[in-house]
Design an enzyme around this catalytic site. Structure first.
Site, mmCIF file in Angstrom:
data_model
loop_
_atom_site.group_PDB
_atom_site.id
_atom_site.type_symbol
_atom_site.label_atom_id
_atom_site.label_comp_id
_atom_site.label_asym_id
_atom_site.label_seq_id
_atom_site.Cartn_x
_atom_site.Cartn_y
_atom_site.Cartn_z
ATOM 1 N N ARG A 289 60.852 47.457 -17.244
ATOM 2 C CA ARG A 289 61.413 46.111 -17.138
ATOM 3 C C ARG A 289 62.792 46.225 -16.479
ATOM 4 O O ARG A 289 63.588 47.110 -16.832
ATOM 5 C CB ARG A 289 61.571 45.466 -18.517
ATOM 6 C CG ARG A 289 60.262 44.937 -19.090
ATOM 7 C CD ARG A 289 59.745 43.733 -18.303
ATOM 8 N NE ARG A 289 58.461 43.240 -18.757
ATOM 9 C CZ ARG A 289 57.280 43.587 -18.232
ATOM 10 N NH1 ARG A 289 57.232 44.454 -17.239
ATOM 11 N NH2 ARG A 289 56.160 43.063 -18.672
ATOM 12 N N GLU A 318 63.073 38.137 -11.185
ATOM 13 C CA GLU A 318 61.929 38.362 -10.297
ATOM 14 C C GLU A 318 61.449 37.045 -9.704
ATOM 15 O O GLU A 318 61.193 36.109 -10.462
ATOM 16 C CB GLU A 318 60.800 39.061 -11.052
ATOM 17 C CG GLU A 318 61.198 40.472 -11.446
ATOM 18 C CD GLU A 318 60.060 41.277 -12.086
ATOM 19 O OE1 GLU A 318 58.943 40.743 -12.209
ATOM 20 O OE2 GLU A 318 60.295 42.435 -12.436
ATOM 21 N N HIS A 337 56.714 44.227 -8.463
ATOM 22 C CA HIS A 337 56.058 44.237 -9.782
ATOM 23 C C HIS A 337 54.547 44.485 -9.635
ATOM 24 O O HIS A 337 53.726 43.664 -10.035
ATOM 25 C CB HIS A 337 56.323 42.919 -10.519
ATOM 26 C CG HIS A 337 56.176 43.043 -12.006
ATOM 27 N ND1 HIS A 337 57.008 42.430 -12.890
ATOM 28 C CD2 HIS A 337 55.277 43.718 -12.774
ATOM 29 C CE1 HIS A 337 56.635 42.706 -14.126
ATOM 30 N NE2 HIS A 337 55.576 43.505 -14.075
ATOM 31 N N LEU A 338 54.243 45.624 -9.050
ATOM 32 C CA LEU A 338 52.842 45.943 -8.763
ATOM 33 C C LEU A 338 52.225 46.883 -9.795
ATOM 34 O O LEU A 338 51.081 47.308 -9.630
ATOM 35 C CB LEU A 338 52.738 46.613 -7.374
ATOM 36 C CG LEU A 338 53.049 45.737 -6.168
ATOM 37 C CD1 LEU A 338 52.879 46.551 -4.877
ATOM 38 C CD2 LEU A 338 52.138 44.523 -6.138
ATOM 39 N N ALA A 340 50.771 46.797 -12.604
ATOM 40 C CA ALA A 340 49.438 46.541 -13.171
ATOM 41 C C ALA A 340 48.449 46.102 -12.105
ATOM 42 O O ALA A 340 47.302 45.781 -12.420
ATOM 43 C CB ALA A 340 49.544 45.462 -14.239
HETATM 44 N N1 LIG Z 1 55.412 47.221 -13.972
HETATM 45 C C1 LIG Z 1 54.321 46.782 -14.567
HETATM 46 O O1 LIG Z 1 53.519 46.065 -13.985
HETATM 47 C C2 LIG Z 1 54.055 47.176 -15.976
HETATM 48 C C3 LIG Z 1 55.105 47.366 -16.840
HETATM 49 N N2 LIG Z 1 54.882 47.737 -18.130
HETATM 50 C C4 LIG Z 1 56.062 47.935 -18.968
HETATM 51 O O2 LIG Z 1 56.198 49.313 -19.268
HETATM 52 C C5 LIG Z 1 56.867 49.459 -20.519
HETATM 53 C C6 LIG Z 1 56.093 50.431 -21.415
HETATM 54 O O3 LIG Z 1 54.836 49.877 -21.733
HETATM 55 P P1 LIG Z 1 53.881 50.619 -22.775
HETATM 56 O O4 LIG Z 1 53.958 52.072 -22.555
HETATM 57 O O5 LIG Z 1 52.589 49.957 -22.699
HETATM 58 O O6 LIG Z 1 54.597 50.240 -24.149
HETATM 59 P P2 LIG Z 1 54.528 51.053 -25.532
HETATM 60 O O7 LIG Z 1 54.967 50.126 -26.571
HETATM 61 O O8 LIG Z 1 53.205 51.723 -25.667
HETATM 62 O O9 LIG Z 1 55.631 52.197 -25.328
HETATM 63 C C7 LIG Z 1 56.993 51.945 -25.338
HETATM 64 C C8 LIG Z 1 57.649 53.167 -25.960
HETATM 65 O O10 LIG Z 1 59.059 53.021 -25.826
HETATM 66 C C9 LIG Z 1 59.639 53.535 -27.006
HETATM 67 N N3 LIG Z 1 60.988 53.036 -27.178
HETATM 68 C C10 LIG Z 1 61.396 51.912 -27.811
HETATM 69 N N4 LIG Z 1 62.732 51.837 -27.790
HETATM 70 C C11 LIG Z 1 63.170 52.923 -27.123
HETATM 71 C C12 LIG Z 1 64.456 53.405 -26.782
HETATM 72 N N5 LIG Z 1 65.565 52.744 -27.146
HETATM 73 N N6 LIG Z 1 64.550 54.563 -26.094
HETATM 74 C C13 LIG Z 1 63.435 55.246 -25.733
HETATM 75 N N7 LIG Z 1 62.186 54.841 -26.047
HETATM 76 C C14 LIG Z 1 62.060 53.695 -26.721
HETATM 77 C C15 LIG Z 1 58.682 53.132 -28.118
HETATM 78 O O11 LIG Z 1 58.842 53.962 -29.262
HETATM 79 C C16 LIG Z 1 57.334 53.334 -27.453
HETATM 80 O O12 LIG Z 1 56.818 54.622 -27.717
HETATM 81 C C17 LIG Z 1 56.978 48.073 -21.102
HETATM 82 O O13 LIG Z 1 58.254 47.562 -20.819
HETATM 83 C C18 LIG Z 1 55.946 47.286 -20.333
HETATM 84 O O14 LIG Z 1 56.264 45.946 -20.290
HETATM 85 C C19 LIG Z 1 53.618 47.985 -18.604
HETATM 86 C C20 LIG Z 1 52.528 47.799 -17.784
HETATM 87 C C21 LIG Z 1 52.653 47.330 -16.406
HETATM 88 O O1 LIG Z 2 51.676 44.426 -18.324
HETATM 89 C C1 LIG Z 2 52.846 44.372 -17.949
HETATM 90 O O2 LIG Z 2 53.803 44.748 -18.673
HETATM 91 C C2 LIG Z 2 53.209 43.848 -16.623
HETATM 92 O O3 LIG Z 2 54.364 43.895 -16.307
HETATM 93 C C3 LIG Z 2 52.198 43.266 -15.682
HETATM 94 O O4 LIG Z 2 52.718 42.087 -15.085
HETATM 95 P P1 LIG Z 2 51.895 41.146 -14.008
HETATM 96 O O5 LIG Z 2 51.075 40.208 -14.774
HETATM 97 O O6 LIG Z 2 51.117 42.062 -13.102
HETATM 98 O O7 LIG Z 2 52.943 40.376 -13.269
#
Ligand SMILES: NC(=O)C1=CN([C@@H]2O[C@H](COP(=O)(O)OP(=O)(O)OC[C@H]3O[C@@H](n4cnc5c(N)ncnc54)[C@H](O)[C@@H]3O)[C@@H](O)[C@H]2O)C=CC1
Ligand SMILES: O=C(O)C(=O)COP(=O)(O)O
Length: 602
Positions: A289, A318, A337-338, A340
């Protein structure tokens, strides 16, 4: 990009996107357990339903929204299932397989690129609306089923692959070299890259995406370390990754990849101060994020050479402003923001969403329902203040954790004068799990999925009931204690004699109160923000800290001092309406008699 912001008087202003600061104006007595936090997809079942009969379903904690939904009863679910054939408006691209599922159930119309006004006027003639994150739904019609498109397993792999794509593309200047050659140049010397093999990658946040990135990075020969104060160390060991402290991670890494959620603790955690601790020439990848980075500070770090390159998929705003210095910087590679956005992820998610929508329309209970019923309304209304207390205690306890072996063992002790059959603790347990998991993760927790989510995160919850024989069973719960074992705390006084973080609370005058922390008795309302100080018990301490807060225009709402033995050590718990700035906090820490302090957001 459309924005559905309906202002018809019949609509209840119930939710808004993260970027907007507006809050729900429907004052509900329901606890935050019933709040929806993600709105990429919303379904309006029927105009004839009233708000109480909506099932609010949420897949992920992605786009933060503030809304409150009354809990459903089983009758409401029956009503949902009696809805006539629904008409569904899909206003952003949804995978074909998902559309097929929807078409097999209702009448589907796909109308992309509607203006906010067009979308707003269209909504009323449909039973359902499906959007992606490009649409901001700022008001909720009285009957909505809300689903989020994102954050399924397919997204995890897609995001991890994108992280690796950015890592490799950045290290070999792929984007810049591509632009250069298309501009008629041939700059082989300019775009000499850096190798990845043998380099140290710090994965910040070892959750679903982070652990997949780590696995892949090891496959290309990188030395991977990770920082995650809440991840179990055995899970990291299984991937061959050492969990290290934040400072160790950022100061030893050649590459830093961000995979933590955006929370109050992680907001702008990459700032001037933390960039200054990094190895000169570090390279940064962010597919998490945008808000976890102070973007102005990143520009400064790029200009000073601390950060050699950055590859960013996400931004504070964004899309980012066109003139953004960060986006335009020659050492920065960006994607819109690609993370996913793979065909596979989008198709997989579309099917899951469509099936869940159809299920919800049939009146089935979704594991992602925000206001899922399971508890009789009378029980719910009696437990409501304890539900708030349970979530706040979980939230508070987890914010006190600073590291150790990850959060694995949580013990909850309920003191109650009620007969064991007369106290159903499922809701309270779910709320404690919610309080512990949501501030540190991208998962959304509700009554239905709480135990499953806890298991997924490797959390073992043990419950104990202590009978209060000499007190009245009029109130269901006398006190709730939350203990987290095998962890370090950023506030040592929260550690009890059994070496666990231990906090206890009670409901007083209908409000949640913190009544014990470690071995210290306190009494402070769990509202707003909390400043905890351990100090030498001597005259003048309250005044000194109070003055420092007043100088910073921070209003004290509650305050309590607890001590074990007089004139030795004391704990001061101060509830504050505003957040003190860093200078005020530093001044508090500099008061000689203050031995430790921590500022927590509830
Ligand atoms: N760019 C995109 O399209 C996408 C972005 N994301 C983002 O990626 C990030 C991670 O997603 P997931 O792995 O699914 O979440 P998740 O909840 O499985 O993992 C997040 C991890 O961060 C840890 N965490 C929490 N606070 C922390 C801190 N202060 N320092 C270090 N670690 C900490 C948690 O303990 C957890 O293990 C989220 O912000 C999500 O929104 C996820 C999918 C697609
Ligand atoms: O799953 C997430 O955390 C994402 O950031 C995906 O976002 P999007 O719906 O592809 O704009």
């Amino acid at each position: 990009m459309a924005s559905a912001s309906c202002t018809k008087p019949t609509f209840i202003p119930a939710f808004t996107s993260a970027s907007s600061s507006s809050k729900s104006s429907s004052k509900s007595s329901f606890p935050s357990f019933l709040k929806s936090t993600s709105i990429p997809i919303s379904l309006k079942l029927s105009n004839s339903y009233n708000f109480q009969r909506s099932l609010v379903v949420n897949y992920a904690l992605k786009t933060t929204v503030s809304s409150q939904f009354p809990v459903l009863t089983s009758k409401d679910l029956e009503s949902l299932s009696s809805a006539s054939t629904p008409t569904i408006l899909v206003s952003e691209k949804l995978g074909g397989a998902g559309l097929e599922v929807l078409r097999s159930f209702g009448k589907v119309e796909c109308l992309y690129d509607l203006s906010p006004e067009e979308l707003c006027s269209k909504i009323s003639s449909f039973d359902a609306l499906i959007v992606r994150s490009g649409t901001k739904v700022t008001r909720q019609p009285p009957s909505l089923v809300v689903l989020s498109l994102m954050h399924q397993q397919a997204n995890t792999v897609a995001a991890a692959e994108h992280g690796i794509a950015l890592l490799t593309a950045m290290s070999r200047n792929v984007a810049q070299a591509d632009a250069s050659i298309k501009a008629g140049k041939w700059q082989r010397n300019k775009y000499v890259g850096v190798s990845l093999v043998g380099k140290t990658l710090a994965v910040m946040g070892f959750g679903k995406v982070g652990s997949e990135v780590a696995r892949r990075a090891k496959g290309i020969g990188m030395n991977v370390i990770a920082h995650d104060p809440y991840a179990p160390s055995d899970r990291a060991r299984a991937v061959g990754v050492d969990l290290v402290s934040f400072d160790q991670a950022i100061s030893t890494a050649d590459f830093i990849s961000l995979h933590m959620p955006l929370t109050p603790t992680t907001s702008k955690v990459f700032n001037d101060d933390t960039f200054s601790k990094m190895k000169k020439g570090v390279r940064l990848i962010n597919v998490a994020r945008g808000g976890v980075i102070d973007e102005d500070a990143l520009v400064r770090a790029l200009e000073s050479g601390i950060v050699a390159q950055a590859a960013l998929d996400v931004f504070t705003e964004e899309p980012p402003p066109k003139e953004s210095k960060l986006v335009q910087h020659e050492n920065v590679t960006v994607t819109p923001h690609l993370g996913a956005s793979t065909k596979e992820a989008q198709e997989g998610v579309a099917i899951e969403i469509a099936e869940a929508v159809v299920g919800a329309l049939k009146g089935e209970l979704s594991a992602t329902a925000v206001n899922a019923p399971m508890v009789a309304p009378e029980v719910m209304s009696e437990l409501a203040p304890y539900v708030v207390l349970a979530e706040k205690l979980g939230r508070l306890a987890v914010q006190l954790v600073t590291g150790g072996n990850g959060i694995k063992f949580v013990k909850v002790v309920y003191r109650s004068a009620r007969d064991p059959d007369d106290l159903d603790t499922r809701l309270l347990r779910a709320m404690i799990i919610k309080g512990i998991i949501e501030p540190i993760s991208a998962s959304f927790v509700n009554l239905v999925n709480a135990d499953f989510t806890a298991k997924q995160k490797g959390l073992h919850i043990i419950e104990e009931r202590i009978a209060m024989v000499d007190s009245s069973p009029e109130f269901p719960v006398h006190s709730i204690q939350v203990q987290i074992s095998n962890v370090d705390s950023k506030f040592a006084s929260a550690i009890s004699e059994n070496s666990q973080i231990s906090i206890e609370g009670k409901v007083k005058y209908g409000m949640p109160h913190l009544t014990c922390m470690g071995s210290f008795g306190v009494d402070v309302s769990l509202e707003g923000n909390l400043l905890l100080c351990r100090q030498v018990d001597q005259p003048g301490m309250i005044g000194r800290v109070g003055n420092l807060l007043a100088e910073n225009n921070v209003n004290v709402s509650f305050m309590s001092v607890g001590r074990t033995v007089g004139r030795t050590k004391a704990i001061m718990a101060i509830g504050v309406d505003e957040e003190p700035d860093c200078i005020a906090l530093r001044k508090i820490g500099d008061v000689p008699a203050i031995e430790e302090f921590v500022f927590l957001k509830l």
